[in-house]
Scaffold this active site. Sequence first.
Site, PDB file in Angstrom:
ATOM      1  N   PRO A  65       0.776  -1.076   0.034  1.00 20.13           N
ATOM      2  CA  PRO A  65       0.068  -0.146   0.061  1.00 20.13           C
ATOM      3  C   PRO A  65       1.024   1.219   0.093  1.00 20.13           C
ATOM      4  CG  PRO A  65      -0.461  -1.463   1.782  1.00 20.13           C
ATOM      5  CD  PRO A  65       0.593  -2.139   1.062  1.00 20.13           C
ATOM      6  N   ARG A 123      -1.947  -8.762 -20.825  1.00 19.06           N
ATOM      7  CA  ARG A 123      -2.845  -8.439 -22.089  1.00 19.06           C
ATOM      8  C   ARG A 123      -2.072  -7.465 -22.903  1.00 19.06           C
ATOM      9  NH1 ARG A 123      -5.400  -3.820 -21.989  1.00 19.06           N
ATOM     10  NH2 ARG A 123      -7.000  -4.562 -23.275  1.00 19.06           N
ATOM     11  N   ASP A 175      -8.709   1.299 -25.278  1.00 17.31           N
ATOM     12  CA  ASP A 175      -9.170   1.092 -23.920  1.00 17.31           C
ATOM     13  C   ASP A 175      -9.154   2.322 -23.414  1.00 17.31           C
ATOM     14  OD1 ASP A 175      -8.782  -1.963 -24.139  1.00 17.31           O
ATOM     15  OD2 ASP A 175      -6.480  -1.437 -24.283  1.00 17.31           O
TER      16      ASP A 175
HETATM   17  C1  4F9 Z   1      -0.845  -3.803  -1.685  1.00 16.42           C
HETATM   18  C2  4F9 Z   1      -2.889  -2.764  -1.118  1.00 16.42           C
HETATM   19  C3  4F9 Z   1      -1.049  -3.108  -3.051  1.00 16.42           C
HETATM   20  C4  4F9 Z   1      -2.940  -1.898  -2.166  1.00 16.42           C
HETATM   21  C5  4F9 Z   1      -0.917  -5.490   0.737  1.00 16.42           C
HETATM   22  C6  4F9 Z   1      -2.198  -5.093   2.393  1.00 16.42           C
HETATM   23  C7  4F9 Z   1      -2.002  -3.715  -0.908  1.00 16.42           C
HETATM   24  C8  4F9 Z   1      -2.007  -4.534   0.368  1.00 16.42           C
HETATM   25  N1  4F9 Z   1      -2.018  -2.189  -3.196  1.00 16.42           N
HETATM   26  N2  4F9 Z   1      -2.525  -4.510   1.415  1.00 16.42           N
HETATM   27  N3  4F9 Z   1      -1.121  -5.915   1.921  1.00 16.42           N
END
Ligand code: 4F9
Length: 253
Positions: A90, A154, A169
């Site tokens: 995150p 893709r 797209d």
């Molecule tokens: C990873 C959330 C990538 C959003 C990994 C808990 C995550 C994430 N993008 N959330 N572990």
Amino acid sequence: MNITVFTIFPEMFAGPLNASILRRAQDQGLLGVEIVNFRDHAVSKHRNVDDEPFGGGAGMLLKPEPIFAAFEAIAGPKEDYKGKVILMSPQGVPFTQEIAAGLAAQQDLAIICGHYEGFDERIRRLADVELSIGDYVLTGGELPAMVVIDSVSRLIPGVLGEEESHRSDSFSEGLLEHPHYTRPREFRGMTTPDVLISGNHEEIRRWRRKESLRRTWLRRRALLETAKLTPEDRQLLDEIYGEEEGDEPRFSR
Ligand code: 4F9
């Protein structure tokens, strides 16, 4: 392209990798995916992959040794690895279509999935890039890894068929797509715009471009600041501003 995924939940990948376009890409030899359970590379008696944080606090952290051991056993020393190593987190850079296009040019990718409450800071040393798929917390990096695999795969030449790849797209142009209609022409009182039945290809092209701009203006206004806009686009937007005057953006952020 070869993608190696490091995870403690390999079973999560079976569904997405064995359906539709990703299954076909693997069958055609355009995509290879190896799922590595880094628990298999844990050396402790109970094959622990997590431990308590130094300094105390709630939750467990992924330990560095199993992930480093798994990476080196499969891919060799990090310095010699030719591909890009991605860590799903995150705290990563927001994943975009532009990043997907860059990754699609690589021959090899490795993706590390964090899990539990977090991971030891030293795991970051294995990664070339840390990616986030959005501002929400998930139970782990597995679903984000599948999002990256799907969007990158893709874009590999040959993965989409003629028909599939000729669609423009959303986002590759920096705009949202115009509305689409198929048969029946009228459904429960809802009609198809006459222009789409007209057979006038120039009018249809202009209508689609205008509705693509309108959607973007109404739903994702900020995208218009970075989209590549032609003089015709600016004229279409002027028409739209008049038509949508006083309207609050619907679904906007
Ligand atoms: C990873 C959330 C990538 C959003 C990994 C808990 C995550 C994430 N993008 N959330 N572990």
